[in-house]
Design an enzyme around this catalytic site. Structure first.
Site, PDB file in Angstrom:
ATOM      1  N   THR A   1       4.040 -12.973  -2.909  1.00  0.00           N
ATOM      2  CA  THR A   1       3.818 -14.160  -2.074  1.00  0.00           C
ATOM      3  C   THR A   1       3.922 -13.867  -0.579  1.00  0.00           C
ATOM      4  OG1 THR A   1       6.171 -14.618  -2.340  1.00  0.00           O
ATOM      5  CG2 THR A   1       4.650 -15.817  -3.802  1.00  0.00           C
TER       6      THR A   1
ATOM      7  N   VAL B   1       2.332  -9.055   3.117  1.00  0.00           N
ATOM      8  CA  VAL B   1       1.811  -7.786   2.597  1.00  0.00           C
ATOM      9  C   VAL B   1       1.340  -7.954   1.148  1.00  0.00           C
ATOM     10  CG1 VAL B   1       2.368  -5.378   2.060  1.00  0.00           C
ATOM     11  CG2 VAL B   1       3.255  -6.412   4.147  1.00  0.00           C
TER      12      VAL B   1
ATOM     13  N   ARG C   1      12.543 -18.569  -5.378  1.00  0.00           N
ATOM     14  CA  ARG C   1      11.912 -19.561  -4.499  1.00  0.00           C
ATOM     15  C   ARG C   1      10.445 -19.788  -4.847  1.00  0.00           C
ATOM     16  NH1 ARG C   1      15.116 -16.437  -0.971  1.00  0.00           N
ATOM     17  NH2 ARG C   1      13.475 -14.868  -0.806  1.00  0.00           N
TER      18      ARG C   1
ATOM     19  N   CYS D   1       4.297   1.166   9.176  1.00  0.00           N
ATOM     20  CA  CYS D   1       2.952   0.837   9.674  1.00  0.00           C
ATOM     21  C   CYS D   1       2.576   1.605  10.948  1.00  0.00           C
ATOM     22  CB  CYS D   1       2.853  -0.660   9.920  1.00  0.00           C
ATOM     23  SG  CYS D   1       4.354  -1.403  10.577  1.00  0.00           S
TER      24      CYS D   1
ATOM     25  N   GLN E   1       3.453  -3.830  19.034  1.00  0.00           N
ATOM     26  CA  GLN E   1       3.364  -4.214  17.633  1.00  0.00           C
ATOM     27  C   GLN E   1       3.259  -5.725  17.408  1.00  0.00           C
ATOM     28  OE1 GLN E   1       6.345  -0.554  16.447  1.00  0.00           O
ATOM     29  NE2 GLN E   1       6.032  -2.089  14.863  1.00  0.00           N
TER      30      GLN E   1
ATOM     31  N   SER F   1       3.043  -9.999  12.720  1.00  0.00           N
ATOM     32  CA  SER F   1       2.817 -10.033  11.266  1.00  0.00           C
ATOM     33  C   SER F   1       3.591  -8.938  10.553  1.00  0.00           C
ATOM     34  CB  SER F   1       1.328  -9.914  10.948  1.00  0.00           C
ATOM     35  OG  SER F   1       0.794  -8.758  11.556  1.00  0.00           O
ATOM     36  N   GLY F   2       3.942  -7.865  11.256  1.00  0.00           N
ATOM     37  CA  GLY F   2       4.743  -6.787  10.676  1.00  0.00           C
ATOM     38  C   GLY F   2       6.097  -7.263  10.176  1.00  0.00           C
TER      39      GLY F   2
ATOM     40  N   ARG G   1       7.624  -5.107  20.566  1.00  0.00           N
ATOM     41  CA  ARG G   1       6.954  -6.249  19.924  1.00  0.00           C
ATOM     42  C   ARG G   1       6.208  -7.028  20.980  1.00  0.00           C
ATOM     43  NH1 ARG G   1       6.742  -6.501  14.687  1.00  0.00           N
ATOM     44  NH2 ARG G   1       8.976  -6.289  14.560  1.00  0.00           N
TER      45      ARG G   1
ATOM     46  N   HIS H   1      -1.483  -3.443  15.302  1.00  0.00           N
ATOM     47  CA  HIS H   1      -0.579  -2.687  16.162  1.00  0.00           C
ATOM     48  C   HIS H   1      -1.417  -1.779  17.072  1.00  0.00           C
ATOM     49  CE1 HIS H   1       2.682  -4.112  13.851  1.00  0.00           C
ATOM     50  NE2 HIS H   1       3.110  -3.001  13.278  1.00  0.00           N
TER      51      HIS H   1
END
Ligand code: NAP
Ligand code: 12T
Length: 340
Positions: A12, A15, A40, A129, A156, A159-160, A235, A242
Site C-alpha cells: 500500500t 514504493v 491498518r 535510491c 532529493q 517521495s523518498g 531534501r 532525485h
C-alpha cells in the site's frame, strides 16, 4: 515459462504501489500475487492487471508457496520478516537499509553488478535510491578510466520518505499560500520553499545516515573499496525525482566527448546534454521514466583528471521499485529462485 507466485510486502506504500505498476508494465511472469501490509490496510483492495485484490496482514505465515517477495515496508519490518520469508523458501528482494551492508547479502544494481545475485542466500538488498542512480552512471566510466574519488551533493524529492511526506509538502504549500502556518510532522522543519541539509538521522561522525549509505553502498556495489566517496544529502521541495551534482576524479583522463559516448552506449542511461539548447536533465522530466538521465558534463578544470555532471532519476522507479523488479527478472534469467 510458468508464472511465479509474487508477494509484495508494503504493497500500500508509495514504493509498493509502484512495484505493482512496474510488474504490470514489464509483464513480469506473475502466476499470482499476494499484497501484504499492516493491520491498518486489512480490508483495503489494490488493483493489479485490472483486478481488485485484497490486502492481507503481513505475518510469518505469509510466504508459504511464494517464489519471490518484494519488501518495501521499512527497515524494522524487513529485519523482522525477511528471514522467515527466506526460510519459507522464497527469495526476498529488500528495499530497506536493514540488510544492505550485511556481508552475506548481495547489494545489487542489475546494470552494475548482476553477477553478485549468484551468491544470494535468500535475501538480496536493493540499494538506496541516491546510490542506485549514481552508480548506474559511474560504473561505465569506472570501467574505462578507474574512478579514484567521488564528491556528490544530492537534491532529493520528498517521495523518498513515503506517502506522509508527499502529503506534508502538499499541505504546507496550500497552507502557506493561504497565509497560514506550515505544519511539520514528518520533517524537522518546513520543507516547502526550503532545503533541508539532513536526510535520515545524524551519526557520530557528523554525517547523516543517508550520506554514509552513499559512501558505503557505492564501494560494495562497485566491488572496489579503494574508491573514496564523500556525500552531502539534501531534501528539496520536489515531489518525484532525485537530482545529484557529481564530481569524479579518475586515474585516466576522460574528455567530455568520451564521457558522453561511454554513457550514451551504456544500459539504463539517457544522455541529455546540449547546453547550447538549454537541454539538461530535470526532475520533472525524469518522473515516471525508467532511465537515469545525465547532463551538464564538464571537465573539472581545477584538477588534472576530473569530470562534473548532473544525474537525475525517478527515485521511486529506478531508485526503488524498478530496480527491485529488475533483480527479480535477473533471478529468473539465472534460474536462482529456489525450488524446495
Ligand atoms: P510509505 O508510503 O510510508 O509505505 C509504507 C508501507 O509499509 C505501507 O505499505 C505500510 O503498510 C507498510 N508497513 C509499515 N509498517 C508495517 C508493518 N509493521 N507491517 C506491515 N507493513 C508495514 O513508504 P514507502 O515510500 O513506500 O517506503 C517503504 C520502505 O521502502 C521505506 O521504509 C524504505 O525502507 C524503503 N524505501 C527504499 C528506498 C530506496 O532507497 N531503495 C526508497 C524509498 C523507500 P500500511 O499501509 O498498512 O501502513
Ligand atoms: N530516509 O531506503 O527519506 O535507505 O528519502 C530511502 C529514502 C531512507 C533508504 C528518504 C530514507 C531510504 C529515504
Amino acid at each position: 515459462m510458468s508464472g511465479k507466485v509474487v508477494a509484495v510486502a508494503g504493497a500500500t506504500g508509495v514504493v509498493g504501489r509502484e512495484m505493482l505498476r512496474v510488474l504490470e508494465d514489464r509483464n513480469f511472469p506473475v502466476k499470482s500475487i499476494k499484497l501484504l501490509a499492516s493491520e491498518r490496510s486489512v480490508g483495503k483492495t489494490l488493483k493489479f492487471k485490472g483486478e481488485d485484490l485484497p490486502v492481507e496482514l503481513l505475518s510469518d505465515d505469509s510466504f508459504n508457496g511464494v517464489d519471490i517477495a518484494l519488501f518495501s515496508a521499512g527497515g524494522g519490518t524487513s529485519k523482522r520478516f525477511a528471514p522467515s520469508a527466506a526460510k519459507a523458501g522464497c527469495v526476498v528482494v529488500d528495499n530497506s537499509s536493514a540488510w544492505r551492508m550485511d556481508p552475506e547479502v548481495p547489494l545489487v544494481v542489475p546494470e552494475v553488478n548482476p553477477g553478485d545475485i549468484q551468491k544470494h542466500k535468500g535475501i538480496i538488498a536493493n540499494p538506496n535510491c541516491s546510490t542506485i542512480q549514481m552508480v548506474v552512471a559511474l560504473k561505465p566510466l569506472h570501467d574505462v578510466a578507474k574512478i579514484k574519488r567521488i564528491v556528490v551533493s544530492t537534491y532529493q524529492a520528498v517521495s523518498g520518505t513515503g506517502q506522509k511526506a508527499i502529503a506534508e509538502l502538499e499541505g504546507q504549500i496550500a497552507k502557506l499560500m493561504n497565509g497560514k502556518e506550515a505544519e511539520c510532522k514528518v520533517y524537522p522543519y518546513q520543507i516547502a520553499f526550503n532545503c533541508l541539509p539532513q536526510i535520515d538521522v545524524f551519526l557520530d561522525n557528523g554525517y547523516t545516515k543517508e550520506e554514509m549509505k552513499m559512501v558505503n553502498e557505492t564501494k560494495k556495489i562497485m566491488g572496489d573499496d579503494s574508491i573514496r566517496v564523500t556525500a552531502t544529502t539534501v531534501r528539496v521541495p520536489v515531489f518525484y525525482g532525485h537530482s545529484e551534482s557529481v564530481n569524479i576524479e579518475t586515474e585516466k583522463k576522460l574528455s567530455v566527448e568520451e564521457v558522453r559516448q561511454i554513457l550514451a552506449s551504456a544500459p539504463g542511461i539517457m544522455v541529455e546534454d546540449f547546453p547550447e539548447k538549454k537541454v539538461y536533465p530535470m526532475a520533472i522530466n525524469a518522473a515516471g521514466q525508467d532511465d537515469v538521465f545525465v547532463g551538464r558534463i564538464r571537465e573539472d578544470e581545477s584538477i588534472e583528471n576530473g569530470i562534473n555532471m548532473w544525474i537525475v532519476a525517478d527515485n521511486i522507479r529506478k531508485g526503488a521499485a524498478l530496480n527491485a523488479v529488475q533483480i527479480g527478472e535477473e533471478l529468473i534469467r539465472r534460474n536462482l529462485l529456489r525450488v524446495l
